[in-house]
Write an enzyme that holds these catalytic residues in place. Sequence first.
Site, PDB file in Angstrom:
ATOM      1  N   GLU A  39     -10.316  19.605  17.507  1.00 46.81           N
ATOM      2  CA  GLU A  39     -11.600  19.102  17.037  1.00 46.81           C
ATOM      3  C   GLU A  39     -12.753  20.005  17.471  1.00 46.81           C
ATOM      4  O   GLU A  39     -12.764  20.556  18.566  1.00 46.81           O
ATOM      5  CB  GLU A  39     -11.823  17.680  17.563  1.00 46.81           C
ATOM      6  CG  GLU A  39     -10.726  16.724  17.099  1.00 46.81           C
ATOM      7  CD  GLU A  39     -11.056  15.269  17.378  1.00 46.81           C
ATOM      8  OE1 GLU A  39     -12.236  14.894  17.304  1.00 46.81           O
ATOM      9  OE2 GLU A  39     -10.117  14.511  17.665  1.00 46.81           O
ATOM     10  N   ASP A  40     -13.707  20.108  16.572  1.00 44.96           N
ATOM     11  CA  ASP A  40     -15.028  20.665  16.905  1.00 44.96           C
ATOM     12  C   ASP A  40     -14.978  22.082  17.469  1.00 44.96           C
ATOM     13  O   ASP A  40     -15.641  22.364  18.469  1.00 44.96           O
ATOM     14  CB  ASP A  40     -15.749  19.757  17.920  1.00 44.96           C
ATOM     15  CG  ASP A  40     -16.000  18.360  17.395  1.00 44.96           C
ATOM     16  OD1 ASP A  40     -15.395  17.981  16.371  1.00 44.96           O
ATOM     17  OD2 ASP A  40     -16.805  17.633  17.990  1.00 44.96           O
ATOM     18  N   CYS A  78     -16.445  15.292  11.355  1.00 40.45           N
ATOM     19  CA  CYS A  78     -15.024  14.957  11.264  1.00 40.45           C
ATOM     20  C   CYS A  78     -14.616  14.000  10.156  1.00 40.45           C
ATOM     21  O   CYS A  78     -13.711  14.314   9.373  1.00 40.45           O
ATOM     22  CB  CYS A  78     -14.531  14.430  12.612  1.00 40.45           C
ATOM     23  SG  CYS A  78     -15.468  13.022  13.237  1.00 40.45           S
ATOM     24  N   ASP A 239     -11.075  20.991  12.920  1.00 41.13           N
ATOM     25  CA  ASP A 239     -11.574  20.148  11.833  1.00 41.13           C
ATOM     26  C   ASP A 239     -12.965  20.520  11.322  1.00 41.13           C
ATOM     27  O   ASP A 239     -13.393  20.007  10.287  1.00 41.13           O
ATOM     28  CB  ASP A 239     -11.497  18.661  12.197  1.00 41.13           C
ATOM     29  CG  ASP A 239     -12.394  18.252  13.352  1.00 41.13           C
ATOM     30  OD1 ASP A 239     -13.008  19.130  14.000  1.00 41.13           O
ATOM     31  OD2 ASP A 239     -12.491  17.033  13.618  1.00 41.13           O
ATOM     32  N   HIS A 240     -13.685  21.374  12.014  1.00 40.19           N
ATOM     33  CA  HIS A 240     -14.951  21.955  11.542  1.00 40.19           C
ATOM     34  C   HIS A 240     -15.459  22.841  12.657  1.00 40.19           C
ATOM     35  O   HIS A 240     -14.751  23.088  13.642  1.00 40.19           O
ATOM     36  CB  HIS A 240     -15.989  20.874  11.167  1.00 40.19           C
ATOM     37  CG  HIS A 240     -16.205  19.833  12.215  1.00 40.19           C
ATOM     38  ND1 HIS A 240     -16.873  20.083  13.388  1.00 40.19           N
ATOM     39  CD2 HIS A 240     -15.802  18.536  12.276  1.00 40.19           C
ATOM     40  CE1 HIS A 240     -16.891  18.993  14.125  1.00 40.19           C
ATOM     41  NE2 HIS A 240     -16.240  18.040  13.486  1.00 40.19           N
TER      42      HIS A 240
END
Length: 630
Positions: A39-40, A78, A239-240
């Site tokens: 994530e992130d 997300c 996810d980004h």
Amino acid sequence: MRYFFFVLALLVVDCLAGRSAMAQQESTRLPNILWLTSEDHGPHMGCYGDSLARTPHVDQLAKKGMRFRMAWSVVPVCAPARTAIITGVYPSASGGLHMRSMVPWPEEQLLFPAYLRKAGYYTTNNSKEDYNVPKAVPPWDKSGANAHWKNRKPGQPFFAVFNSTKSHESQIRKRPHQALTSPADVRIPKYHPETPEVRQDWAQYYDQVRAADADAGIHLLELAEAGLAEDTIVFYYADHGSGMPRNKRWAGNTGLQVPFVVYFPEKYRHLAPADYRAGGVSDRLISFVDLAPTILSLASIQPPAYMQGHAFAGPYTAPAPQYLFGVRGRMDERPDHVRSVTDGRYVYLRNYLLHLPHGQYLEYQFQTPTTVAWKTLFDQGKLNPAQSAMWVTPREPEELYDLTSDPDEVVNLALDPAHAATIARFRKVLFDQNVRVRDVCYLPEEEMHRRSKSTTPWGLGHRPETFALEKTIEAADVAASKESKIEELSKFLSDPEPGVRYWGLIGLLIRQQRGAPIPLPAVLPLMDDESPSVQIVSAQLAVLAGSSAEQSQGLALLKTLATPEKSDVLTSISALTAIESLGDRGQSLWDDLLLMNTTNLKLPDQRFSPYIPRLLLNLKELKERRTSNR
């Protein structure tokens, strides 16, 4: 003797034929597919040339597999990004664009792992879902902390997802922290100020990416120890972009570009992308909407026609796209509207709510020390133009950045006439894309839901007799353009399409903020419009530009629309945002609104629960600041 050699020859032929059959069987056996996600975080990894990163496991995966130079997550946050993945369509087309929303989705259009289950796969997700669409047909055999490919039937192929939360935004600001990366060693992007908080947060971010890489290493080792490494296609991606402010939630490259690495074992090389080679780099542009059709293709399932992505591997590989697209809608409690596109070199952003800054106050984002220090310096007038751009209003309607010379995206080439042809190209590409995918989110969120009660947002977008999508997009482009005239915007106010009327009012609001006179007699009747979204903006304009009586009328309407019991939660969010933007002009409403009971709200989804309390907290802080300044 001749007979002996004849029998021996037959045995050899038989053996070779058997081996050939076995080889053919191996090549047609469905592959296992493992997704390792985190994530992130952006491409801050050794395999992407970042010398500060410590990511040995993903680096090794890239060394024996292949990485994609440019992969975009579609949305820089997300829940809608994951919605793009699970549906295979743009969240602006499904209606699932807005952060932690929930929209109905056609039941016949399955979330893609459900197609794998039908084909015999064992599907597991460990553990984050966070989709903005319901699961009418369960996509997972098991989803949660205990989900694992080990629990499948003997010989059953699996599709397994393991998601690491170690690099999430919340972990950047977690204190105390045992530092591994020295703050002195990090590179501060040009959009961030040079402060101890910024250095500390960036250093801690690198430590958390290292922890996410370690999680990936655990799962890769587990796969190898089970003897499945050469039976499994492996994907690694985030996810980004980074959880740092102006990365996460920014619809440019720093918010959308993710690391993306794939590994195809030898027996499944025939399914790999055409340019696949060990240690290689692919220049093919890939997007999160490409993931669903790609995984179905790897499982020899033809992707459904409604999916908007392009498979980049397997028998149903599609031609490579020329562009990647990004979208930004409501982020937590703050509505916004941005669209973006890249060709791999240039990044073009189209901003629409120009009267609001990029850096609207988001309670969750302001828990990061960098955000607070950065905004404080802006308020004190201590930042240069590149560092200030996050906070200023009005926003520029268009931004263009050249990633080869400006990876931090701070030199806006849209202001340079020499790039007029490039701007014109991207304008057309973006408009054509929005029409092609049926971007229903050109309607405000509350209006989209109001209009799709008898169908779904996806269905509304595909009903031209009900929703004039092209006219609405054209009106939005006019509203958020420097060249548009008041007369042109005024004509929108009498259009039969509510989306066109809304954007006409937004265009007038932008110009009113800049000091231009607006045609108030054409605006005031829209306070009785069928669309609450239209009512809100017309009421804002009445308060900003009307007589004392008209201001009172506008405030009364905003108060009603801001009360969920009298409207709905989505309308309340937009109305409270409008009231806050009025500053002291809205102060007569503050006391009554602050008495609002937020404990028993009828929420469209439980994930909406923090948003109205956060907006009310902002009004409370406005009131306290005004009181202290007397």
